[in-house]
Scaffold this motif. Structure first.
Motif, PDB file in Angstrom:
ATOM      1  N   GLY B 486       0.774  -1.359   0.039  1.00 52.07           N
ATOM      2  CA  GLY B 486       0.013   0.096   0.134  1.00 52.07           C
ATOM      3  C   GLY B 486       0.855   1.141  -0.050  1.00 52.07           C
ATOM      4  N   ALA B 487       1.981   1.211   0.910  1.00 49.83           N
ATOM      5  CA  ALA B 487       2.752   2.342   0.903  1.00 49.83           C
ATOM      6  C   ALA B 487       3.645   2.466  -0.287  1.00 49.83           C
ATOM      7  CB  ALA B 487       3.668   2.215   2.117  1.00 49.83           C
ATOM      8  N   THR B 490       1.094   4.252  -2.619  1.00 52.32           N
ATOM      9  CA  THR B 490       0.724   5.639  -2.506  1.00 52.32           C
ATOM     10  C   THR B 490       2.005   6.426  -2.463  1.00 52.32           C
ATOM     11  OG1 THR B 490      -0.454   4.530  -0.335  1.00 52.32           O
ATOM     12  CG2 THR B 490      -0.227   6.850  -0.261  1.00 52.32           C
ATOM     13  N   VAL B 502      -5.327   9.762   1.089  1.00 49.74           N
ATOM     14  CA  VAL B 502      -5.326   8.520   1.602  1.00 49.74           C
ATOM     15  C   VAL B 502      -4.327   8.673   2.795  1.00 49.74           C
ATOM     16  CG1 VAL B 502      -4.425   6.358   0.845  1.00 49.74           C
ATOM     17  CG2 VAL B 502      -5.988   7.642  -0.859  1.00 49.74           C
ATOM     18  N   PRO B 504      -3.493  10.655   5.334  1.00 46.58           N
ATOM     19  CA  PRO B 504      -3.829  10.644   6.534  1.00 46.58           C
ATOM     20  C   PRO B 504      -4.888  10.134   7.043  1.00 46.58           C
ATOM     21  CG  PRO B 504      -4.059  12.603   5.242  1.00 46.58           C
ATOM     22  CD  PRO B 504      -3.363  11.746   4.298  1.00 46.58           C
ATOM     23  N   THR B 505      -5.494   9.429   6.185  1.00 53.38           N
ATOM     24  CA  THR B 505      -6.804   8.596   6.538  1.00 53.38           C
ATOM     25  C   THR B 505      -6.140   7.320   7.178  1.00 53.38           C
ATOM     26  OG1 THR B 505      -8.104   9.262   4.597  1.00 53.38           O
ATOM     27  CG2 THR B 505      -8.819   7.389   5.719  1.00 53.38           C
ATOM     28  N   ILE B 506      -5.164   6.804   6.620  1.00 53.91           N
ATOM     29  CA  ILE B 506      -4.650   5.593   7.250  1.00 53.91           C
ATOM     30  C   ILE B 506      -3.911   5.898   8.317  1.00 53.91           C
ATOM     31  CG2 ILE B 506      -2.982   3.733   6.625  1.00 53.91           C
ATOM     32  CD1 ILE B 506      -3.716   3.481   3.888  1.00 53.91           C
ATOM     33  N   ILE B 508      -4.540   7.992  10.428  1.00 58.41           N
ATOM     34  CA  ILE B 508      -5.518   8.137  11.842  1.00 58.41           C
ATOM     35  C   ILE B 508      -5.484   6.731  12.398  1.00 58.41           C
ATOM     36  CG2 ILE B 508      -7.959   7.906  10.888  1.00 58.41           C
ATOM     37  CD1 ILE B 508      -6.890  11.104  12.049  1.00 58.41           C
ATOM     38  N   MET B 509      -5.757   5.930  11.715  1.00 56.19           N
ATOM     39  CA  MET B 509      -6.005   4.522  12.361  1.00 56.19           C
ATOM     40  C   MET B 509      -4.918   4.188  13.487  1.00 56.19           C
ATOM     41  SD  MET B 509      -7.288   1.258  10.383  1.00 56.19           S
ATOM     42  CE  MET B 509      -5.682   0.848   9.630  1.00 56.19           C
ATOM     43  N   ALA B 511      -4.104   6.336  15.471  1.00 52.43           N
ATOM     44  CA  ALA B 511      -4.518   6.616  17.099  1.00 52.43           C
ATOM     45  C   ALA B 511      -5.853   6.117  17.448  1.00 52.43           C
ATOM     46  CB  ALA B 511      -5.005   8.224  16.750  1.00 52.43           C
ATOM     47  N   LEU B 512      -6.140   5.079  16.559  1.00 57.89           N
ATOM     48  CA  LEU B 512      -7.527   4.268  17.179  1.00 57.89           C
ATOM     49  C   LEU B 512      -7.166   3.721  18.479  1.00 57.89           C
ATOM     50  CD1 LEU B 512     -10.174   4.553  15.678  1.00 57.89           C
ATOM     51  CD2 LEU B 512      -9.662   2.243  14.808  1.00 57.89           C
ATOM     52  N   ALA B 571      -6.713   2.762  -7.652  1.00 61.16           N
ATOM     53  CA  ALA B 571      -7.199   2.343  -6.277  1.00 61.16           C
ATOM     54  C   ALA B 571      -8.703   2.474  -5.860  1.00 61.16           C
ATOM     55  CB  ALA B 571      -6.363   2.843  -5.203  1.00 61.16           C
ATOM     56  N   VAL B 627      -4.575  -4.859  11.609  1.00 63.58           N
ATOM     57  CA  VAL B 627      -4.988  -3.646  11.393  1.00 63.58           C
ATOM     58  C   VAL B 627      -4.363  -2.548  12.191  1.00 63.58           C
ATOM     59  CG1 VAL B 627      -7.172  -2.214  11.621  1.00 63.58           C
ATOM     60  CG2 VAL B 627      -7.154  -4.371  10.618  1.00 63.58           C
ATOM     61  N   ILE B 630      -0.828  -1.641  10.671  1.00 64.59           N
ATOM     62  CA  ILE B 630      -0.730  -1.307   9.337  1.00 64.59           C
ATOM     63  C   ILE B 630       0.034   0.202   9.367  1.00 64.59           C
ATOM     64  CG2 ILE B 630      -2.215  -0.802   7.461  1.00 64.59           C
ATOM     65  CD1 ILE B 630      -3.391  -3.290   7.364  1.00 64.59           C
TER      66      ILE B 630
END
Lengths: 678, 767
Positions: B486-487, B490, B502, B504-506, B508-509, B511-512, B571, B627, B630
């Motif tokens: 993926g990286a 990207t 994409v 920042p979206t990934i 942000i995970m 910090a979940l 993608a 997950v 990642i």
């Protein structure tokens, strides 16, 4: 094709797949949490269904909220509902699974059965007839059909057993099996003669019987008894689902929800005649809820304050005693008398409050309402025990929306009920916020000082680089390790010593020598200080040296340069660091489990009793709440929607914090880019 | 500088700058600067030290585990009441203030442990013409002993201590310990041998249900007298039902007799170095199970004792060797007395073995005045030290195992303080296979506590470390391909506009909160996967194939359609494709289960392949933790790939390489150290992750690499057990050790990654 393959394009597509999967996972997770978390507050309709127990031939009514429905795997003719029936004191359970057959108008609606077959797949259907040697020996109307069925199943099982025994014996003889449990050569001996004939005979015998079931409207299926392992009659299935408007949901302070039909309102046990029972109830409920608020204030705040002061007096007395034991000097009688006098005053106050409470209780317990439950029992519920009463099936859309937000507010602002599975999560939100607040208070100055030292004062050499790498890596050390450290060092070592020195009168009950919010905040401060250091350092390093040099050239000292130019410019970076630290601290659970989080804290960390902030108290935390309610709760079904809602809240807070941090960082970058080019 | 201006250079401006007020101000500024510098330095260094303190504090807590035992002489005095006879047995009470000596003339002498003063000297009432011929000690925690007499009788007694508190003249509480004797059965001797033959060996065990005495008579018989308590149904009165078992021993001479506290097995040691195991479950029909030779030729058994729990035998011999034995089931399901381990630290005959009451430790004394302190499970010799000039005749250890009472051949008694906090720990106990009591073979087991005091704690960290690695391994299998590919896409192929969303979206995970991932994994993913198990595997196969087919078809489409999607946005196209494929495989799952797996794949796995299926298994952990890591791996890899200098790639493309060739041969090669460090950091996170494994596995410490079984990791173990471990106990320190191991492990991997990344950055700047 070959050319396409050689161009490497397929590989690029595969890498694109990875990105797409990652995006789907992120989005899916967020959507899942949001949908399930937010849908919890929507009023779900209450169904009323006919529910027939065929073993007793009794018609019952099932009333409850439908929380989940699914097709039974592999059986597209049966639907399974999870229904929240409430009324726990009557049924013992809040939830029950019920089946609904999707077959329209079956010939024999009472004969629903589940057949377990030897290939492992259950099959469901309505028994219509049983055949032996192609002769119908019983049909669905026959009262004895179940008896016959059981006989036939038993027979089939015995025959199957015999066939199995013979085959095992044969295997033993042939040597394909060396040992067999519970089979000896003597037992096998009779089977070694005419084996094949015996087998064929048995197989013929077993194949003779079949049963017929109706699996879909007008569609029947023959099942040979040879394949049947067990048969279970399913007497209960719902049909004729309805959503009558007059069903009420009574949310109670204890025992969960009650579903039923309003009967009448009673005052001191005597029925009151009302024109419209719902509006009358509404009015009376309003009255009781103000009373309840009053009682709550007296019990929690006023009496709590008195208890708090009494405890302080006890400790004072104990401290005097301890001093006496240590020095041997007699206790000052004046001091004791003063304590006693205070105690008398407090006791008097307490008596007054108690009197008030008694009155209030009498008043609040005056009214009750009778409700008929789905099985016809009439239950008397005191209004004092009721949180609210509503009729979800009669809601208009705007009412539903209003209800939705009211419920959401209740979730955020109320205290939990029923072992955290109902009510709100206010104490958890409050605990999390206070903990994060104390942590920020500690972590910001220390993190910034360390970063400024590393970047501005320390000699930039190998040692500094090693320290920098070490600090950086501490951010990657597992959180649980910090928890272990916090427990050993803060709680037992520091806290234990503080108790010895400052709170000997409370011993052996620990004051700071047990987990509490101070230790939790300190532990998380240590956990997040690397984040602040790294972020601040990055901010400092981005400031062009020309700015520092300019300031110094104008005659400012280093401290002035730092204070007036560098630090203000780096403040957004510090902010970023702090936000990231907060986001991490808010979501961290593992270390907190060791240093002071509890599933239910009796009192908040901040209250009106001196000294107002009680740093030694245990507290509740959103993340731990999720773990505890989701995994330690006795009633997982009831708790799950709440856990999703809590998760949503936590995720929302953390995602917002992180987005803010990212936004500040990007903003900052732009700003310095402009500076550098200027 | 300004202070040293010479008058010649003074200009009007400079003189204005040199007024006293300005001087003062300047001085203050310099001071402020200095103070700021020092306080910053002090503050900065102390913060850094505070952070590093973690490591040293963990080490400080763990360190006592490594220490050996240590003894110090406290008092020495000559034997109290020497005229009362030779010592048969020595003991102390809980508080180490009163000692007791049982003599061969029927005297019980309680003495002060500080100075040897006799507190009381009690003479037993035995008939005048009868002598004491044997002595027995029941389970030491019961403090019951028995004397065997020459007329075939036995006398059972119990030494006990009453603790009272009195206020002394100074108003302080003073503890007083008053010893006394009790007769748990009868005050008069009980007849064991009806024939009246002297009892040469004796043992006794009492418990709530039954009392049993075993004895060897002078005329060569083994007698077992058991009194089973019968409670009457009518009035609940208790009567003792007596049963007698007898066995003739022939020529064998028995030197030791031991009955276990459950009154099921009796061991006898004979003069030929054999141990007889006698089944006494049926009290009236004794059955000799086997006779095992436990010492070499020409070596005799000199001491034999049960280890706490009465499962293991400790046998000391005339060569100073101590061996541990217990019955083990062999291949034919028959119990065989087996040698488990041996201790060779002493070399002269063992005179006495005494056991600790609350741990699996023991003390052995020998003929030249040495005592050795050992621990059986840890196979550890903690100390061998001389405590007397001549042979040690008796040694006793206090109930808390903190004081030794030693009597030597010169009739001197000495007390020794014992510092032996953590004997249970050794390298082999933590990391190697250990043969625990009642197990059929050595094994790795973690089982830290149980309800009984004589439980053998099993502190093997191996299954936990194994679980940690297993969880991290499966997580990496999920995360590494997804994150790295993926990286790469990207950073290199994706359109900048899309990348801006994409990345920042990934990220942000990251910090979940992991508690949320764990909760979803445990309560949502685990049941879903269990219900659609074939679908999960179908998806694994279907996904790459489906995507390849789609991309081929896409490639065949006419250009106008293809150009609808700008370059680098492919993608996005795949999102619906993947969703469709997932839906397809999950809806195929149920029919596949019916066609191939007998309707239920987990059940099928169990019956067909013997694979156990836990709902919360390594697969779930792998997905959930994958997950979680990642974003870590993705972010660092993306940075590494993206910052590969552009002239390298443009050069490669200009030379005619396809984008993919450029990617594989130039970009990845250059960025590989960055990718490596990304994987290391992801690994570090997976190893230490707590909440996900806590919630998504069953937390069973099993050593099985199966995808479908649960596991327990070091971190989850800490979270589960730390709150209930006692401060400063061995268990507590081991949990700290687990924390330290995690700390060092992750710190090492992170540092490695950091160094690699630093070098990479320098390399890029030089390119």
């Amino acid at each position: 094709m070959k050319k396409w393959w050689k161009s490497g394009d397929p590989w690029i597509w595969l890498t694109a797949t990875s990105v797409a999967i990652s995006i789907i996972i992120v989005a899916g997770l967020l959507v899942l949490i949001a949908v399930r978390g937010l849908s919890h507050f929507w009023p779900s309709p209450v169904l009323e269904a006919d529910y027939v127990d065929y073993s007793t031939h009794k018609q019952e009514t099932l009333v409850g909220e439908m929380t989940e429905k699914e097709l039974i795997p592999g059986n597209p003719w049966l639907m399974r509902y999870l229904i929240k029936t409430g009324n726990r004191e009557l049924f013992g359970l809040d939830f029950r699974w019920v089946l609904q057959s999707l077959v329209k108008n079956p010939v024999y609606p009472e004969n629903l059965l589940a057949i377990g077959r030897n290939n492992g797949i259950d099959i469901y259907g309505y028994l219509t007839e049983i055949k032996a040697q192609n002769q119908v020996i019983a049909d669905g109307k026959n009262a004895e059909i179940w008896q016959i069925l059981n006989q036939r199943v038993e027979r089939a099982i015995t025959l199957n057993q015999q066939i199995k025994t013979i085959t095992t014996c044969v295997q033993l003889r042939d040597g394909t099996l060396t040992t067999a449990t519970n089979l000896t050569t003597e037992q096998c001996a009779p089977y070694y003669k005419d084996t094949q004939t015996q087998l064929t005979q048995l197989q013929q015998e077993i194949a003779r019987d079949t049963l017929t079931i109706e699996i879909a409207a007008g569609e029947t299926l023959d099942v040979a008894f040879a394949n049947i392992v067990r048969v279970k009659r399913l007497p209960k299935s719902i049909h004729h689902v309805d959503y009558p408007e007059e069903i009420v949901v009574v949310e109670r302070r204890e025992w969960g929800n009650f579903y039923g039909y309003l009967q009448e309102i009673k005052e001191n046990g005597n029925p009151v005649s009302t024109q419209n029972i719902t509006t009358a109830l509404e009015e009376r409920l309003q009255h009781t809820s103000t009373l309840y608020q009053k009682i709550h204030t007296i019990e929690k705040q006023d009496i709590g304050a008195i208890n708090h002061q009494l405890e302080r007096l006890r400790l004072k007395e104990r401290a005097l005693e301890l001093a006496h034991n240590k020095t041997g000097e007699p206790i000052d009688p004046n001091a004791l008398a003063a304590i006693e006098a205070d105690r008398v005053v407090l006791k008097a106050d307490y008596d007054v409050l108690n009197q008030q409470l008694k009155q209030l209780y009498q008043e609040i317990n005056r009214d009750s309402v009778t409700i008929k439950s789905m099985d016809g029992q009439v239950v008397d519920v005191t209004l004092a025990k009721i949180v609210k009463v509503y009729q979800p099936n009669s809601f208009t859309l705007s009412q539903k929306i209003g209800f939705y937000f009211a419920k959401m507010w209740e979730f955020v602002a109320d205290e939990p009920r029923e072992a955290n599975t109902e009510g709100g999560i206010f104490p958890a939100i409050f605990g999390t916020v206070i903990m994060v607040f104390i942590m920020s208070f500690i972590v910001t100055p220390f993190g910034v000082i360390a970063a400024v030292y590393l970047r501005e004062y320390a000699k930039q050499g190998v040692l500094t680089r090693i320290i920098r790498i070490a600090v950086n890596n501490l951010a990657g050390v597992p959180a649980i390790v910090y928890g272990v450290f916090g427990l050993g060092f803060f709680v037992y070592f520091v806290g234990g010593n503080i108790d010895q020195w400052f709170f000997p009168e409370a011993l052996p009950a620990p004051t700071f020598g047990t987990g509490g919010i101070l230790w939790a905040s300190l532990t998380l401060a240590i956990l997040t200080v690397p984040v602040v250091i790294v972020s601040t350092e990055e901010g400092l390093s981005r400031i062009p040296s020309s700015i520092r040099e300019g300031s110094l050239a104008l005659g400012a000292t280093k401290a002035e340069t730092l204070w007036r130019t560098v630090l203000p410019m780096a403040s957004p970076a510090m902010m970023t660091g702090l936000i990231l630290a907060i986001a991490r601290a808010a979501g961290e659970v593992a270390p907190l489990m060791l240093v002071g989080v509890v599933k239910l804290a009796p009192s908040l960390v901040v209250d009106l009793n001196t000294p107002f902030i009680h740093l030694d108290r245990k507290f509740m935390h959103l993340g731990f709440h999720i773990y505890d309610v989701g995994f330690q709760s006795p009633n997982v079904e009831a708790a799950r929607p709440l856990v999703f809602a809590t998760s949503f809240l936590l995720v929302a807070v953390i995602v917002i914090l992180n987005l803010t941090a990212i936004w500040i960082r990007n903003h900052l970058r732009e700003k310095y880019k402009a500076l550098e080019t200027a | 500088m300004l202070e040293h201006m010479t008058p010649e250079n003074t200009s009007p401006i400079l003189s204005a700058l040199n007024t006293p007020a300005i001087h003062r101000r300047r001085k203050i500024r310099v001071w402020v600067d200095r103070i700021a510098k020092h306080s910053m330095t002090f503050g900065g260094i102390s913060v850094i030290i505070a952070i590093l303190l973690i490591f040293f504090y963990l080490l400080y807590v763990v360190f006592p585990l490594l220490k050996s035992a240590d003894i110090q002489k406290m008092q020495q005095f000559s034997m109290p009441a020497p005229e009362a006879g030779r010592t048969l047995y020595l003991a102390t009470e809980e508080k180490n203030e009163v000692g007791v000596r049982f003599t061969d003339q029927g005297h019980i002498i309680f003495f002060d442990m500080h100075d040897g003063q006799v507190i009381s000297n009690i003479t037993l009432s035995i008939p005048t013409d009868v002598t004491i011929t044997s002595f027995a000690v029941a389970d030491p925690t019961t403090r019951i002993v028995a004397y065997g007499l020459s007329n075939g009788q036995a006398l059972v007694l119990k030494h006990d201590y009453k603790i009272s508190y009195a206020v002394d003249n100074f108003g302080k509480d003073q503890r007083e310990i008053a010893p006394y004797l009790e007769y748990p059965l009868e005050k008069e001797p009980i007849t064991i041998d009806e024939q009246g033959s002297a009892l040469t060996q004796l043992d006794i065990q009492l418990n709530e249900d039954a009392n049993t005495l075993a004895a060897i008579t002078a005329n060569g018989r083994l007698l077992l007298v058991s009194m089973v308590k019968q409670v009457s149904f009518i009035d609940e009165s208790v009567t003792l039902e007596r049963a007698i078992g007898e066995l003739t021993l022939g020529n064998s001479k028995i030197s030791h007799l031991l009955l276990d506290k459950d009154q099921r097995v009796l061991y006898m040691a004979d003069h030929e170095g054999r141990v007889w195991r006698v089944d006494v479950t049926n009290k009236s029909a004794l059955k000799v199970e086997d006779k095992t030779s436990v010492v070499d030729r020409n070596v005799t058994i000199t001491a034999i004792e049960f280890l706490t729990g009465d499962i293991s035998l400790l046998i000391g011999d005339s060569q100073g060797r101590i061996t541990q034995w217990f019955p083990v089931r062999d291949a034919h399901n028959k119990q065989v007395l087996t040698r488990i381990r041996e201790f060779n630290a002493q070399s002269t005959p063992i005179t006495n073995i005494t056991i600790e009451e609350r741990r699996k430790g023991f003390v052995a004394a020998d003929n030249i005045g040495q005592v050795g302190i050992y621990h059986s499970t840890a196979h550890r010799t903690l100390l061998v030290e001389p405590v007397a000039q001549k042979a040690v005749t008796h040694v006793a250890i206090s109930p808390r195992a903190d004081v030794l009472l030693v009597e030597d051949a010169q009739d001197q008694i000495a007390t020794w303080a014992v510092h032996n906090e953590h004997p249970e720990i050794s390298w082999s106990a933590l990391w190697e296979k250990v043969w625990y009591e009642s197990q059929s073979e050595p094994d790795y087991i973690w089982q830290s506590s149980a309800s009984t005091h004589d439980f053998e704690p099993k502190f093997s960290l191996t299954p936990l470390a194994f679980g940690t690695i297993k969880a991290a391994f499966y997580a990496m299998i999920v995360a590494v391909p997804l994150a790295i590919f993926g990286a790469i896409y990207t950073a290199y192929f994706m359109a900048p506009g899309m990348r801006k969303i994409v990345k920042p979206t990934i990220e942000i995970m990251e910090a979940l909160p992991t508690v949320i991932l764990g909760f979803l994994a445990g309560l949502w993913l685990a049941p879903t996967v269990e219900a659609h198990l074939p679908g999960v595997f179908t998806l694994l196969i279907l996904l790459p194939i489906g995507v390849l087919i789609f991309s081929y078809v896409w490639h065949l489409l006419p250009k106008p359609i293809r150009h609808l999607v700008p370059d680098g946005w492919q993608a996005m196209l795949l999102v619906p494709v993947i969703l469709l494929l997932s839906w397809l495989s999950f809806s195929l799952s149920a029919p596949m289960e019916i066609w191939f797996f007998n309707g239920n794949m987990p059940e099928w796995l169990e019956t067909q392949w013997g694979i156990n299926f836990d709902q919360r298994n390594a697969l779930i952990v792998g997905i959930a933790m994958g997950v979680a890591v990642i974003p870590n791996i993705f972010s660092i890899t993306e940075d590494a790939v993206f910052s590969v200098p552009k002239h390298l790639t443009t050069g490669s493309l200009a030379l005619g390489a396809t984008p993919w060739q450029t990617m594989m041969r130039v970009v990845i090669l250059t960025a590989s150290p960055g990718i490596f460090s990304a994987v290391m950091i992801g690994m570090g996170r997976a190893v230490g992750e707590t909440m996900i494994v806590l919630m998504a596995t069953g937390n069973t410490p099993v050593m099985d690499f199966s995808l479908f079984q649960g596991l327990r990791t070091l971190s989850a173990n800490i979270a589960v057990e730390m709150p209930e471990s006692e401060v400063n106990s061995t268990h507590y320190r081991i949990l700290f050790l687990a924390g330290l191991v995690l700390f060092i492990f992750t710190f090492f991997f992170n540092t490695l990654a950091e160094i690699v990344r630093h070098r990479l950055r320098r390399k890029y700047s030089s390119l």
